[in-house]
Design an enzyme around this catalytic site. Structure first.
Site, mmCIF file in Angstrom:
data_model
loop_
_atom_site.group_PDB
_atom_site.id
_atom_site.type_symbol
_atom_site.label_atom_id
_atom_site.label_comp_id
_atom_site.label_asym_id
_atom_site.label_seq_id
_atom_site.Cartn_x
_atom_site.Cartn_y
_atom_site.Cartn_z
ATOM 1 N N TYR A 106 0.835 -1.198 0.000
ATOM 2 C CA TYR A 106 0.000 0.000 0.000
ATOM 3 C C TYR A 106 0.876 1.257 0.000
ATOM 4 O O TYR A 106 1.919 1.311 0.658
ATOM 5 C CB TYR A 106 -0.903 -0.039 1.227
ATOM 6 C CG TYR A 106 -1.629 1.242 1.531
ATOM 7 C CD1 TYR A 106 -2.478 1.824 0.599
ATOM 8 C CD2 TYR A 106 -1.472 1.875 2.755
ATOM 9 C CE1 TYR A 106 -3.145 3.001 0.871
ATOM 10 C CE2 TYR A 106 -2.137 3.049 3.051
ATOM 11 C CZ TYR A 106 -2.967 3.609 2.101
ATOM 12 O OH TYR A 106 -3.613 4.783 2.376
ATOM 13 N N ASP A 175 -0.939 -7.650 6.254
ATOM 14 C CA ASP A 175 -2.017 -6.693 6.045
ATOM 15 C C ASP A 175 -3.119 -7.446 5.304
ATOM 16 O O ASP A 175 -2.998 -7.753 4.122
ATOM 17 C CB ASP A 175 -1.520 -5.499 5.229
ATOM 18 C CG ASP A 175 -2.589 -4.420 5.051
ATOM 19 O OD1 ASP A 175 -3.786 -4.750 5.138
ATOM 20 O OD2 ASP A 175 -2.226 -3.251 4.818
ATOM 21 N N LYS A 200 -12.147 0.103 5.635
ATOM 22 C CA LYS A 200 -12.607 -0.588 4.436
ATOM 23 C C LYS A 200 -13.778 -1.527 4.744
ATOM 24 O O LYS A 200 -14.879 -1.076 5.007
ATOM 25 C CB LYS A 200 -11.424 -1.312 3.797
ATOM 26 C CG LYS A 200 -10.154 -0.466 3.658
ATOM 27 C CD LYS A 200 -10.369 0.833 2.903
ATOM 28 C CE LYS A 200 -9.084 1.528 2.498
ATOM 29 N NZ LYS A 200 -8.245 2.031 3.596
#
Length: 389
Positions: A106, A175, A200
């Site tokens: 990310y 993650d 999310k």
């Protein structure tokens, strides 16, 4: 192991039987929101569960208990953002430690590494493919994985990485934001901790920022809890309640989102404007076999590349239903351009190495009617081709 595995995931997200019902005079079925910044202390020197909100809060304790229960973990910590959770993991590193990370992590994680690791004397390497590694550096203290990766959906064999980490005494953190434990359970594969952007799929409605660390390592949990207190990055009471509310529909949302994602991938795979579609297992037979073994679904996020000569700006301006925005995991479908919107801090060379081309578009699928989504995407692609000619 936690004793909460007797009920299915879909039941656990709705009913948190890991803790007593909220202790209030009205017997509410959801925990109340405690906004107090401070709590009165006894004058006789005895202790109470809560003293100051940064150290602990009843509503935050409720969401931590809920997340641990849903994830099948012993412990959970709640943070103001997903990056706050990741930063707290990294705060446990010492000067001279080495960190290995998947190459297309990310963008926020990359930014943290790029900004802080070198100045703190922490060594690091971005690894393109962990699956065929037979050994890792002896000074490795932490391996930080995404599987599938963001945004290229590459797959890493978590169990294999755990076995490599054990040879040098390193910890493994995954993650798992894209999957949640509904699809993939890294702790059961041997990971020491899992981090989430609760913004999310846990929240699910694009209205809250949150992050979580879940672990079965009690000693590390105690250390991370102290770090959160020192860093001042815990989740607020209101946002804790938003996650408690949002997570109840996680299973039913993800079922619909995965169903929609499959049909949209089928549409895009056959469209003349699309070069290729990226989803877990697309890269190789090996990665597909790994993902099928360690996950029970392909998730609701995928990416695709426009063919050379087509402009993503032109494509996005013809979308009427799908939103052109960052983030994922919510009820609405979002499309973004990773090279300029989530990995803009990488140089062109770094993006190329990570497999993030300028033609790549990431799709986070929502729960809308699939016919409406297909019509919107197909129309935008057709308009993009016509305007190029």
């Amino acid at each position: 192991m936690p004793k909460n595995k007797s009920l299915s995931f879909a039941t656990r997200v709705v009913n948190d039987y890991s803790q007593p019902r909220p202790d209030d005079q009205y017997n509410a079925v959801v925990p109340p929101i405690y906004l107090a910044s401070t709590f009165e202390q006894p004058t006789d020197g005895s202790t109470t569960p809560y003293g100051y909100q940064r150290s602990g809060n009843p509503t935050r304790a409720s969401v931590e208990s809920t997340i641990a229960y849903v994830e099948g973990a012993e412990h959970a910590l709640a943070f103001a953002t997903g990056m706050a959770a990741t930063a707290t993991i990294f705060s446990s590193l010492q000067t001279g430690d080495r960190v290995l990370l998947t190459s297309s992590v990310y963008g926020g994680t990359f930014l943290f590494v790029d900004e802080f690791f070198e100045r703190r004397g922490i060594n690091y390497d971005f690894v393109e493919d962990f699956n065929n590694l037979e050994e890792i550096p002896e000074d490795t203290a932490l391996i930080f994985l995404e599987s599938p990766t963001n945004p290229t959906l590459r797959v890493t064999d978590i169990s294999h990485v755990v076995s490599l980490a054990k040879t040098v005494g390193a910890k493994v953190v995954v993650d798992n934001t894209f999957s949640t434990s509904y699809i993939q359970q890294p702790l059961e594969l041997g990971a020491d901790a899992v981090v989430y952007s609760g913004t999310k799929y846990f929240g699910g409605h694009s209205d809250v920022l949150a992050g979580f660390i879940v672990t079965n390592d009690s000693e590390w949990y105690a250390s991370l809890k102290i770090a959160s207190k020192a860093l001042g990055n815990p989740l607020s009471p209101f946002d804790s309640y938003s996650i408690i509310k949002g997570i109840k529909t996680l299973a039913i949302r993800l079922d619909r989102q995965q169903e929609n994602a499959l049909k949209l991938r089928e549409l895009l795979s056959g469209h003349e404007a699309v070069e290729r579609v990226l989803f877990p297992g697309w890269f190789s037979t090996q990665e597909k076999e790994i993902h099928d073994r360690q996950a029970n679904g392909e998730g609701a996020l995928f990416a695709f590349e426009l063919k050379a000569g087509l402009d993503f700006h032109e494509f996005s301006k013809h979308l009427n239903l799908v939103r052109f925005a960052v983030s994922l995991g919510s009820v609405e479908t979002l499309i973004c351009h990773p090279a300029t919107m989530i990995h803009e801090n990488l140089t062109p060379e770094e993006r190329k190495k990570a497999g993030i081309s300028d033609q790549l578009i990431r799709v986070a699928v929502g729960i809308e009617d699939i016919d409406d989504l297909r019509e919107d995407l197909e129309n935008a692609l057709n308009q993009t081709i016509q305007n190029r000619k």
